[in-house]
Scaffold this motif. Structure first.
Motif, short mmCIF file in Angstrom:
data_model
loop_
_atom_site.label_atom_id
_atom_site.label_comp_id
_atom_site.label_asym_id
_atom_site.label_seq_id
_atom_site.Cartn_x
_atom_site.Cartn_y
_atom_site.Cartn_z
N VAL A 1 0.66 -1.34 0.20
CA VAL A 1 -0.13 -0.03 0.03
C VAL A 1 0.76 1.32 -0.06
O VAL A 1 0.58 2.25 -0.88
CB VAL A 1 -0.96 0.04 1.21
CG1 VAL A 1 -1.61 1.23 1.30
CG2 VAL A 1 -2.03 -1.11 0.96
N ASN A 2 1.82 1.41 0.56
CA ASN A 2 2.61 2.68 0.90
C ASN A 2 3.94 2.50 0.15
O ASN A 2 4.96 3.32 0.39
CB ASN A 2 3.10 2.71 2.54
CG ASN A 2 1.97 3.13 3.03
OD1 ASN A 2 0.90 3.79 2.63
ND2 ASN A 2 1.62 2.56 4.22
N ASN A 3 4.12 1.77 -0.75
CA ASN A 3 5.41 1.70 -1.55
C ASN A 3 5.09 2.04 -3.09
O ASN A 3 3.76 1.65 -3.45
CB ASN A 3 6.05 0.25 -1.62
CG ASN A 3 6.52 0.11 -0.10
OD1 ASN A 3 7.04 0.72 0.53
ND2 ASN A 3 6.19 -1.37 0.33
N TRP A 4 6.09 2.37 -3.55
CA TRP A 4 5.87 2.61 -5.17
C TRP A 4 6.30 1.38 -5.98
O TRP A 4 7.28 0.77 -5.88
CB TRP A 4 6.76 3.70 -5.75
CG TRP A 4 6.32 5.21 -5.36
CD1 TRP A 4 6.21 5.86 -3.94
CD2 TRP A 4 5.09 5.80 -5.86
NE1 TRP A 4 5.60 6.98 -4.07
CE2 TRP A 4 5.00 6.92 -5.07
CE3 TRP A 4 4.72 5.65 -7.27
CZ2 TRP A 4 4.18 8.13 -5.55
CZ3 TRP A 4 3.71 6.80 -7.68
CH2 TRP A 4 3.38 7.79 -6.73
N ALA A 5 5.47 1.09 -6.84
CA ALA A 5 5.81 -0.23 -7.83
C ALA A 5 6.59 0.25 -8.76
O ALA A 5 6.56 1.38 -9.32
CB ALA A 5 4.54 -0.70 -8.43
N GLY B 1 4.78 1.27 -12.18
CA GLY B 1 3.85 2.46 -11.93
C GLY B 1 2.85 2.24 -10.71
O GLY B 1 2.52 0.99 -10.27
N ASN B 2 2.10 3.21 -10.38
CA ASN B 2 1.13 3.23 -9.30
C ASN B 2 -0.31 4.14 -9.81
O ASN B 2 -0.16 4.90 -10.46
CB ASN B 2 1.35 3.91 -8.02
CG ASN B 2 2.69 3.05 -7.25
OD1 ASN B 2 3.66 2.90 -7.95
ND2 ASN B 2 2.52 2.97 -5.88
N SER B 3 -1.45 3.36 -9.43
CA SER B 3 -2.55 3.96 -9.72
C SER B 3 -3.38 4.58 -8.38
O SER B 3 -2.97 3.83 -7.32
CB SER B 3 -3.70 2.99 -10.59
OG SER B 3 -3.68 1.98 -9.69
N THR C 1 -3.32 7.26 -6.87
CA THR C 1 -2.77 8.21 -5.85
C THR C 1 -3.40 9.27 -5.42
O THR C 1 -2.86 10.11 -4.47
CB THR C 1 -1.16 8.42 -6.29
OG1 THR C 1 -1.33 9.26 -7.31
CG2 THR C 1 -0.41 7.12 -6.55
N GLY D 1 0.71 11.13 -3.37
CA GLY D 1 1.70 10.46 -3.28
C GLY D 1 2.87 11.26 -3.64
O GLY D 1 2.85 12.05 -4.49
N TYR D 2 4.09 10.73 -3.33
CA TYR D 2 5.23 11.34 -4.28
C TYR D 2 6.49 10.30 -3.93
O TYR D 2 6.41 9.21 -3.03
CB TYR D 2 5.71 12.55 -3.35
CG TYR D 2 6.12 12.41 -2.02
CD1 TYR D 2 7.53 12.30 -1.53
CD2 TYR D 2 5.13 12.56 -1.00
CE1 TYR D 2 7.96 12.14 -0.24
CE2 TYR D 2 5.56 12.50 0.48
CZ TYR D 2 6.84 12.33 0.85
OH TYR D 2 7.23 12.02 2.05
N LEU D 3 7.47 10.34 -4.60
CA LEU D 3 8.56 9.32 -4.51
C LEU D 3 9.78 10.36 -4.07
O LEU D 3 10.13 11.41 -4.69
CB LEU D 3 8.94 9.08 -5.92
CG LEU D 3 10.21 8.03 -5.96
CD1 LEU D 3 10.00 6.89 -5.35
CD2 LEU D 3 10.49 7.91 -7.53
#
Length: 183
Positions: A2-6, A9-11, A13, A17-19
């Protein structure tokens, strides 16, 4: 998770969210074990350095940007607040708001000085500019060289549009002088 960036990509958000980091440390993106993009936290505005790992800015600067370029012995430098080097190699923007868009071995060494590109062009006057060409100098306040080769705008408000080996200097009897085009 849930709290990690894949990696793919992520959908979902929702723009929240941010990296990056949650503390006051530099964020680095690398390729082949070498940094290619570094974001340095500063209180007013972050410094962003891309390209060659040896490109740099000073510790006291903020809002400085090097978009890319540079190489071993030919690093790009953005040394003051809001100075910018777009790319190329061995380009140096020394003062507040100084800008070099690209090219090779160009120098913008006064506040708001600009070199758009070319080879060994030196905008050393306050708010001076050189559009391109090579071996041109704009050292007067708001002096301008449009391009060409070996053109010098050495006094306040001097303009050399281009050509070869033209000079507007303080020793001439013209104030705010312009050489439109001469060879």
């Amino acid at each position: 998770a849930v709290n990690n960036w894949a990696i793919g990509g992520n959908s979902g958000t929702a723009g929240s969210g941010y990296l990056g980091t949650t503390d006051n440390v530099t964020f680095t993106i690398g390729i082949n074990s070498s940094p290619v993009l570094r974001i340095f936290p500063r209180q007013q505005s972050p410094n962003i350095i891309g390209g060659y790992a040896g490109n740099y800015t000073t510790a006291n600067a903020y809002g400085a940007t090097i978009a890319g370029g540079g190489s071993f012995f030919y690093e790009n430098r953005a040394l003051r607040e809001y100075s910018t080097v777009g790319g190329g190699r061995k380009n140096q923007a020394d003062n507040y708001g100084a800008t070099i868009a690209g090219g090779i071995d160009n120098w913008a060494s006064n506040d708001y000085a600009t070199v758009a590109g070319g080879l060994r062009n030196y905008a050393t006057g306050n708010a001076s500019a050189i559009a391109g060409g090579f071996y041109n100098v704009a050292s007067g306040y708001v002096a301008f060289v449009g391009g060409g080769d070996l053109n010098w705008a050495l006094t306040q408000n001097a303009t050399v549009s281009g050509g070869y080996s033209n000079t507007v200097s303080g020793g001439q009897l013209i104030a705010n002088g312009t050489i439109v085009s001469a060879d």
